[in-house]
Motif scaffolding. Sequence first.
Motif, mmCIF file in Angstrom:
data_model
loop_
_atom_site.group_PDB
_atom_site.id
_atom_site.type_symbol
_atom_site.label_atom_id
_atom_site.label_comp_id
_atom_site.label_asym_id
_atom_site.label_seq_id
_atom_site.Cartn_x
_atom_site.Cartn_y
_atom_site.Cartn_z
ATOM 1 N N LYS A 67 30.143 34.502 36.238
ATOM 2 C CA LYS A 67 30.313 35.939 36.079
ATOM 3 C C LYS A 67 31.649 36.319 36.695
ATOM 4 C CE LYS A 67 25.399 36.751 36.266
ATOM 5 N NZ LYS A 67 24.295 37.217 37.049
ATOM 6 N N PRO A 68 32.347 37.320 36.151
ATOM 7 C CA PRO A 68 33.665 37.687 36.662
ATOM 8 C C PRO A 68 33.679 37.963 38.165
ATOM 9 C CG PRO A 68 33.220 38.843 34.620
ATOM 10 C CD PRO A 68 31.970 38.097 34.983
ATOM 11 N N ALA A 69 32.695 38.676 38.683
ATOM 12 C CA ALA A 69 32.672 38.997 40.122
ATOM 13 C C ALA A 69 32.538 37.729 40.947
ATOM 14 C CB ALA A 69 31.540 39.955 40.435
ATOM 15 N N GLU A 70 31.638 36.830 40.509
ATOM 16 C CA GLU A 70 31.448 35.591 41.262
ATOM 17 C C GLU A 70 32.663 34.689 41.116
ATOM 18 O OE1 GLU A 70 28.610 31.695 41.462
ATOM 19 O OE2 GLU A 70 27.678 33.550 40.808
ATOM 20 N N ALA A 71 33.264 34.643 39.939
ATOM 21 C CA ALA A 71 34.439 33.807 39.722
ATOM 22 C C ALA A 71 35.586 34.260 40.610
ATOM 23 C CB ALA A 71 34.854 33.841 38.255
ATOM 24 N N SER A 72 35.818 35.572 40.695
ATOM 25 C CA SER A 72 36.908 36.065 41.534
ATOM 26 C C SER A 72 36.594 35.838 43.005
ATOM 27 C CB SER A 72 37.191 37.533 41.258
ATOM 28 O OG SER A 72 36.053 38.318 41.562
ATOM 29 N N ALA A 73 35.336 35.993 43.406
ATOM 30 C CA ALA A 73 34.943 35.748 44.792
ATOM 31 C C ALA A 73 35.096 34.265 45.135
ATOM 32 C CB ALA A 73 33.506 36.201 45.029
ATOM 33 N N ALA A 74 34.750 33.391 44.195
ATOM 34 C CA ALA A 74 34.884 31.957 44.429
ATOM 35 C C ALA A 74 36.354 31.559 44.544
ATOM 36 C CB ALA A 74 34.210 31.173 43.307
ATOM 37 N N GLN A 75 37.206 32.147 43.706
ATOM 38 C CA GLN A 75 38.639 31.861 43.799
ATOM 39 C C GLN A 75 39.198 32.360 45.119
ATOM 40 O OE1 GLN A 75 40.133 33.771 40.274
ATOM 41 N NE2 GLN A 75 40.021 31.904 39.055
ATOM 42 N N ALA A 76 38.797 33.551 45.524
ATOM 43 C CA ALA A 76 39.254 34.113 46.794
ATOM 44 C C ALA A 76 38.790 33.236 47.953
ATOM 45 C CB ALA A 76 38.732 35.530 46.968
ATOM 46 N N ALA A 77 37.570 32.687 47.838
ATOM 47 C CA ALA A 77 37.048 31.815 48.893
ATOM 48 C C ALA A 77 37.896 30.558 49.013
ATOM 49 C CB ALA A 77 35.599 31.442 48.604
ATOM 50 N N ASP A 78 38.273 29.995 47.880
ATOM 51 C CA ASP A 78 39.112 28.798 47.898
ATOM 52 C C ASP A 78 40.460 29.099 48.552
ATOM 53 O OD1 ASP A 78 37.166 27.278 46.669
ATOM 54 O OD2 ASP A 78 37.998 27.551 44.651
ATOM 55 N N GLN A 79 41.023 30.240 48.238
ATOM 56 C CA GLN A 79 42.334 30.603 48.759
ATOM 57 C C GLN A 79 42.280 30.977 50.234
ATOM 58 O OE1 GLN A 79 43.520 33.683 46.069
ATOM 59 N NE2 GLN A 79 43.897 32.268 44.377
ATOM 60 N N ALA A 80 41.183 31.587 50.678
ATOM 61 C CA ALA A 80 41.094 32.064 52.053
ATOM 62 C C ALA A 80 40.484 31.021 52.998
ATOM 63 C CB ALA A 80 40.274 33.339 52.091
ATOM 64 N N GLY A 81 40.107 29.852 52.479
ATOM 65 C CA GLY A 81 39.508 28.818 53.319
ATOM 66 C C GLY A 81 38.084 29.146 53.729
ATOM 67 N N LEU A 82 37.381 29.941 52.925
ATOM 68 C CA LEU A 82 36.005 30.294 53.239
ATOM 69 C C LEU A 82 35.059 29.183 52.798
ATOM 70 C CD1 LEU A 82 35.982 34.045 52.138
ATOM 71 C CD2 LEU A 82 36.279 33.116 54.433
ATOM 72 N N HIS A 83 33.963 29.055 53.516
ATOM 73 C CA HIS A 83 32.922 28.075 53.180
ATOM 74 C C HIS A 83 31.929 28.731 52.223
ATOM 75 C CE1 HIS A 83 30.076 24.785 53.690
ATOM 76 N NE2 HIS A 83 29.141 25.697 53.832
ATOM 77 N N LYS A 84 31.525 28.009 51.187
ATOM 78 C CA LYS A 84 30.549 28.524 50.235
ATOM 79 C C LYS A 84 29.184 27.936 50.568
ATOM 80 C CE LYS A 84 33.910 28.301 46.508
ATOM 81 N NZ LYS A 84 34.212 27.645 45.237
ATOM 82 N N ILE A 85 28.182 28.791 50.678
ATOM 83 C CA ILE A 85 26.799 28.323 50.768
ATOM 84 C C ILE A 85 26.261 28.417 49.352
ATOM 85 C CG2 ILE A 85 24.498 28.704 51.710
ATOM 86 C CD1 ILE A 85 25.814 29.949 54.170
ATOM 87 N N VAL A 86 25.883 27.263 48.791
ATOM 88 C CA VAL A 86 25.456 27.211 47.397
ATOM 89 C C VAL A 86 23.966 26.909 47.300
ATOM 90 C CG1 VAL A 86 27.742 26.527 46.552
ATOM 91 C CG2 VAL A 86 26.064 24.781 47.135
#
Length: 160
Positions: A67-86
Motif C-alpha cells: 500500500k502507498p502509505a506502508e511503502a513510503s513508511a518502509a522506504q523512510a525506515a530504510d533511509q532513517a535506519g529504523l528497525h521494522k517489526i514484521v
Amino acid sequence: MFKISEIKELIKLLDQTSVHELEIENEGYRLSIRKPGKAEVISVQPAPAQHTYPVVSVAPQQPAAEKPAEASAAQAADQAGLHKIVSPMVGTFYSAPSPEAPSFVNTGDKINEKSVVCILEAMKLMNELEAEVKGEIVEVLVENGQLVEFGQTLFLVKPE
C-alpha cells in the motif's frame, strides 16, 4: 452443485487472503474463482468423469504491491535506519489484550527486547509478538483488527 451462499463465503474468504486462485470440485461440479484485483467467479461446470472425490487446488497470488502509505513508511525506515517489526504469520492484528484494555504500545513508547507489542490471531490461537529490539516506537503501521500478511511491517522502531 454449489449453493450461492457457499460461493459467496468462498469469495469473502479468498478476498481476505493472499491466495490468487481457487479451484474446487464437489458433487460432479467444478468451481473456479480467480482474484486479479477483486474476487470473481470464472466458471461453474460439470467436472470430468474421472474424478470421484473433491479436489482443491490453490495457486499463490502474485506479490502484491505494498500500500502507498506502508511503502513510503518502509522506504523512510530504510533511509532513517529504523528497525521494522514484521508479522511472522498471516493473521489478525490486535493492539491490546482485550477490547477494553489499553494498547500494548503506542507511538513514542519505549520498548525492550521482551516487550509485547501486539497479539496476532491465527487459526483461533492468540500469539503474542515481542519486539526483539530495544528502542522507541516511531510508527504503528496497522490498525486494530486488521488482517496482516506474513512479512508485513507492523511497527517502525528507532533502535537504541
